[in-house]
Design an enzyme around this catalytic site. Sequence first.
Site, PDB file in Angstrom:
ATOM      1  CB  SER A 103      -0.955  -0.041   1.204  1.00 45.74           C
ATOM      2  OG  SER A 103      -1.983   0.894   1.062  1.00 45.74           O
ATOM      3  CG  HIS A 255      -5.499  -2.730   0.419  1.00 45.74           C
ATOM      4  ND1 HIS A 255      -4.922  -2.268  -0.755  1.00 45.74           N
ATOM      5  CD2 HIS A 255      -4.890  -2.045   1.429  1.00 45.74           C
ATOM      6  CE1 HIS A 255      -4.012  -1.352  -0.469  1.00 45.74           C
ATOM      7  NE2 HIS A 255      -3.971  -1.202   0.850  1.00 45.74           N
TER       8      HIS A 255
END
Length: 281
Positions: A103, A255
């Site tokens: 991320s 994610h």
Amino acid sequence: MEQAVFTGCQPVNNINVYYEFYPHQTSKKTFVLLHGFLSSTFTFRHLISLLKKEYQVLSIDLPPFGKSAKCNQYVYSYKNLAQTVITLTESLGLKKMTFIGHSMGGQIVLNILHMMPELADKAILLCSSAYLKRFKLPLIISSYIPYFHLFVKYKFARMGVKKNLEDTLYNHAIINDEMINGYLEPFLQDEIFVALTRMIRDREGDLPACILRQIKTPCLLLWGDHDKSMPLKVGEQLNKDLANSELIILKETGHALPEERPIEVFEYIKSFIGSFKTAAD
């Protein structure tokens, strides 16, 4: 025999940075792990347990997250965070590393590849942040209001750790008390929210496409097909803009790849560096 681990907070770039370093008796191949926003080394605990058996591993708590210092004078720009990582690796005598960024950590990795490409042989980007703009001016101006950090804390409390995990994970069944407490712990003191307020001002936008196209380091992009935070289309565009990259999509995955798919991520990493392993070791 339990493998040695060196942990500590080291003054780097005018801030104390927490890191965990797992040396390897035979392999000199080093992975440097950089976590995402609102996260810490904790997010890599499963991946570290796999990597450290075969390689050297350095996992860093990017300021102001995890156990690193929360300092209102530190500049929380991606460029400065990248420079902080570079300085720490230099102080540890590490060279030709493979960077793994999840991320926001992926965006820090991309900054490092742009600033000092000679440091990295390869990079693995896990649902990397990309193409995000700087925060809008009204929010930046608001961050100068006294006690604005209490508003940041309020927003965080409303969101809640469990809700955030539910948004980043496809498989909610793996959420447990250990996971919730591990992500919550760094946010129990007000200092983190003061630092996050500073980060609102300092965080520049992600690297533009014209810069990304200049990065030549081989990059493996691993993406969850159900990623709500950084949708798959972001990974597809990043794969186009990076000159030497490969995109692999993990099915039924959100994610938080290091939480949901650590074994698969590890196997893809090994395959990606396999042809390079002998030379590195």
